[in-house]
Design a protein around this motif. Structure first.
Motif, PDB file in Angstrom:
ATOM      1  N   LYS A  97       0.838  -1.209   0.000  1.00  0.00           N
ATOM      2  CA  LYS A  97       0.000   0.000   0.000  1.00  0.00           C
ATOM      3  C   LYS A  97       0.873   1.260   0.000  1.00  0.00           C
ATOM      4  CE  LYS A  97      -4.283   1.608   2.152  1.00  0.00           C
ATOM      5  NZ  LYS A  97      -5.217   1.413   3.284  1.00  0.00           N
ATOM      6  N   MET A  98       2.015   1.190   0.704  1.00  0.00           N
ATOM      7  CA  MET A  98       2.935   2.326   0.734  1.00  0.00           C
ATOM      8  C   MET A  98       3.481   2.648  -0.662  1.00  0.00           C
ATOM      9  SD  MET A  98       3.143   3.657   3.732  1.00  0.00           S
ATOM     10  CE  MET A  98       4.685   4.559   3.796  1.00  0.00           C
ATOM     11  N   GLY A  99       3.581   1.610  -1.499  1.00  0.00           N
ATOM     12  CA  GLY A  99       4.048   1.839  -2.870  1.00  0.00           C
ATOM     13  C   GLY A  99       3.105   2.694  -3.681  1.00  0.00           C
ATOM     14  N   ALA A 100       1.842   2.734  -3.279  1.00  0.00           N
ATOM     15  CA  ALA A 100       0.818   3.493  -4.011  1.00  0.00           C
ATOM     16  C   ALA A 100       0.508   4.830  -3.339  1.00  0.00           C
ATOM     17  CB  ALA A 100      -0.454   2.655  -4.125  1.00  0.00           C
ATOM     18  N   TYR A 101       1.422   5.325  -2.495  1.00  0.00           N
ATOM     19  CA  TYR A 101       1.092   6.500  -1.659  1.00  0.00           C
ATOM     20  C   TYR A 101       0.815   7.762  -2.460  1.00  0.00           C
ATOM     21  CZ  TYR A 101       5.760   8.587  -2.132  1.00  0.00           C
ATOM     22  OH  TYR A 101       6.899   9.170  -2.619  1.00  0.00           O
ATOM     23  N   LEU A 102       1.317   7.863  -3.692  1.00  0.00           N
ATOM     24  CA  LEU A 102       1.062   9.052  -4.508  1.00  0.00           C
ATOM     25  C   LEU A 102      -0.202   8.916  -5.365  1.00  0.00           C
ATOM     26  CD1 LEU A 102       4.633  10.041  -5.790  1.00  0.00           C
ATOM     27  CD2 LEU A 102       3.221  11.275  -4.150  1.00  0.00           C
ATOM     28  N   ARG A 103      -0.862   7.770  -5.281  1.00  0.00           N
ATOM     29  CA  ARG A 103      -2.030   7.519  -6.140  1.00  0.00           C
ATOM     30  C   ARG A 103      -3.340   7.726  -5.378  1.00  0.00           C
ATOM     31  NH1 ARG A 103      -1.085   1.691  -8.777  1.00  0.00           N
ATOM     32  NH2 ARG A 103      -3.005   2.299  -9.854  1.00  0.00           N
ATOM     33  N   ASN A 104      -4.382   8.098  -6.112  1.00  0.00           N
ATOM     34  CA  ASN A 104      -5.712   8.192  -5.498  1.00  0.00           C
ATOM     35  C   ASN A 104      -6.787   7.505  -6.332  1.00  0.00           C
ATOM     36  OD1 ASN A 104      -5.952   9.995  -7.601  1.00  0.00           O
ATOM     37  ND2 ASN A 104      -5.843  11.827  -6.305  1.00  0.00           N
TER      38      ASN A 104
END
Length: 235
Positions: free
Chosen positions: A96-103
């Motif tokens: 989940k941390m890998g997707a921190y810039l995504r919404n």
């Protein structure tokens, strides 16, 4: 997709990279081989915005930002040497941390499924604390976390480091699968034979300078490369 022109990196008085130029075409696996201290990680760290450099880094014909989070947002991610996972978080939380810039929730959920299909072992251990995983599983997690940023270009720094031979084979099979998913890969690897076996193109980096380049097949067949990096002596 990526063009590096005349890249120079200094650490104080040490000139770590000297006029390095490489290019990576879309859909390729490009590998950088070289001995310890040759500057391979410095090259990836410069592209990622982790170290300062002089020269040009163009991504899809535009200057790549020099701030790490903006590099990730541009579609470029790096899986660092030594994995550097979040040891106290679960496997799922690490991803989940890998997707921190995504919404884009739908896209994120789809990418969770893709990562778990690519790494079934991570699915089995999604609630396990990441620090308790084996070295190979941690490498899979680091790669999966990188993929969760939905990159077009993924840079892998020594993915086979410290792994058992059987796991090294698995990791390189997965690298080929990632390419088949439509990703482009820039691979830094000390296991020159494995790297050249999966790559389309290769560069040899020695003491901060590119000393050879060509198709991976050409470099695999080169007697000088064989003697220096593949453990084969010239006859």
């Amino acid at each position: 997709m990526l063009k590096v022109n005349n890249l120079n990196v200094h650490y104080g008085g040490i000139h770590a990279l000297r006029g390095v130029s490489i290019d990576v075409q879309q859909g390729e696996i490009v590998t950088i081989i070289g001995s310890n201290g040759a500057g391979k990680s410095s090259l990836l760290n410069a592209i990622s915005g982790m170290v300062k450099y002089q020269g040009d880094v163009l991504y899809e014909e535009r200057p790549l930002p020099k701030q790490a989070h903006k590099v990730v947002k541009s579609g470029v991610c790096q899986v660092p040497e030594g994995r550097i996972i979040f040891a106290n978080l679960t496997v799922h939380e690490n991803l989940k941390m890998g997707a921190y810039l995504r919404n884009d929730t739908k896209g994120i959920n789809e990418d969770f499924e893709k990562v778990y299909n690519l790494f079934p072992r991570l699915k089995e251990r999604e609630k396990q604390i990441a620090g308790t995983l084996s070295g190979g599983e941690q490498q899979m997690l680091a790669m999966g976390r990188g993929l969760m940023s939905n990159p077009n270009l993924i840079m892998l720094d020594e993915p086979s480091l410290g792994l058992a031979p059987l796991l090294i084979n698995t990791i390189f099979e997965i690298i080929v699968e990632i390419k088949q998913m439509g990703k482009t890969l820039l691979l830094v690897e000390q296991n020159a034979f494995k790297a050249l076996s999966v790559a389309d193109k290769a560069y040899v980096l020695e003491q901060g300078v590119i000393t050879a380049s060509g198709s991976a097949k050409e470099l695999l067949a080169d007697s000088t490369i064989q003697e220096a990096y593949l453990g084969k002596k010239n006859k």
